[in-house]
Scaffold this active site. Structure first.
Site, short mmCIF file in Angstrom:
data_model
loop_
_atom_site.label_atom_id
_atom_site.label_comp_id
_atom_site.label_asym_id
_atom_site.label_seq_id
_atom_site.Cartn_x
_atom_site.Cartn_y
_atom_site.Cartn_z
CB CYS A 119 4.67 -1.33 -6.77
SG CYS A 119 5.70 -2.78 -6.50
CB CYS A 122 10.01 -3.49 -7.37
SG CYS A 122 8.81 -4.68 -7.92
CB SER A 123 8.35 -0.32 -10.57
OG SER A 123 9.01 -1.35 -11.26
CB CYS A 124 4.20 -4.61 -9.34
SG CYS A 124 5.54 -5.75 -8.95
#
Lengths: 213, 108
Positions: A119, A122-124
């Site tokens: 991702c 961000c950090s999906c």
């Protein structure tokens, strides 16, 4: 904070299944803000202390083991595999997983294609299936380089993909989460679904490693 | 123009899968739980894109904060924006909490 502390283990649970407690404290400014916000939300009746406690317990119980079960099912059940690859959301409902409000897309590793997930923004991550993402997944190094030099990143994980194989990188977002369906290792014909699930690592479902034969 | 979060394709350092592994601390888990609860169907007080908007508004400071501190800032600003509490309430609460934690940390 502790994102950078040395921690030479992949384990998040002890052998009797209890989550390992990490009670390291953040800088006082950060602890102060978190405590103040939490207490205000409780005072205002927005959330309760009990709800926070239950939510943490629930998350502690959610880890890559769930993903491993899904992968093993796909390896032994062709009909399930087809559903998983075409309509991930409905397939994982069989395991009591509700992906909403996000959508799940499962990508299959084959002899021709190796998939990996990042991702960049961000950090999906498919948290409902794999739990909280590993720290490296959220760091700048992985996010920045995965889309330009995936083979280099893979080699840092000790994973070497032969030149003739295509590497596909999938960039997750707030609405769409990817899960890699790794290849079933050779020589596992005699294993049952449960035994197969034990072979499936978290990293193989993110696509940064293969499952050794 | 690239925002601070838009990292795809930029040069960066090596990934060390062992070194960059980390067991979430209890403090991080509390933030994670709060975010989930505020997002849930019962409350619907925020959404993922709203949380990202707050974090990305940090500009270059984005990189100064560890991951969960960014989440925490996002929560604290979103709740202010939505009028769940006021800046004065938050400031007073922080003062009271800070004193308590200082005492606790000094072992008194």
């Amino acid at each position: 904070m502790n994102e950078n502390t040395h921690d030479h283990t992949h384990a998040t649970h002890t052998h009797d299944g209890k989550p390992i407690q990490n009670d390291d404290r953040p800088p006082i400014e950060a602890e102060t803000l978190e405590t103040a916000v939490r207490e205000l939300l409780i005072d205002k009746g927005v959330i309760s202390a009990e709800e926070i406690h239950r939510e943490i317990e629930m998350k502690d119980g959610k880890g890559p083991e769930l993903g491993a079960k899904i992968v093993a099912r796909a390896w032994v059940d062709e009909e399930f595999k087809t559903r998983l690859l075409t309509d991930g959301d409905s397939a994982v409902l069989d395991f009591g997983i509700d992906m909403r409000p996000t959508e799940l897309c499962v990508v299959e590793n084959t002899d021709e294609v190796h998939n990996m997930v990042v991702c960049t923004l961000c950090s999906c991550y498919p948290r409902a299936i794999l739990g909280i993402p590993p720290a490296w997944y959220k760091r700048r190094d992985y996010r920045a380089r995965a889309v330009r030099e995936p083979r280099s990143i893979l080699s840092e994980f000790g994973t070497v993909i032969p030149e003739h194989k295509q590497v596909r990188v999938h960039d997750s977002n707030a609405d769409l989460r990817y899960l890699v369906l790794p290849q079933r290792p050779a020589g596992t014909e005699n294993l049952n679904e449960e035994e197969l699930a034990e072979l499936v690592s978290r990293d193989s479902m993110i696509g940064v490693s293969d499952i050794p034969s | 123009m690239r925002g601070p979060q838009d990292l795809g394709g930029l040069p960066a350092g090596l990934v060390d899968p062992e070194l960059h592994e980390h067991i979430p601390t209890h403090w991080e888990k509390r933030i994670d739980a709060m975010m989930t609860l505020l997002f849930d169907p019962k409350r619907r007080l925020a959404r993922v894109d709203e949380s990202r908007r707050m974090q990305e508004a940090l500009g270059e400071d984005y990189h100064k904060y560890p991951y969960y501190e960014r989440w925490l800032l996002a929560i604290s600003w979103l709740m202010l924006e939505k009028g769940v509490y006021t800046q004065t309430e938050l400031d007073e609460k922080k003062k009271e909490v800070r004193k308590r934690i200082e005492e606790e940390r000094s072992g008194s």
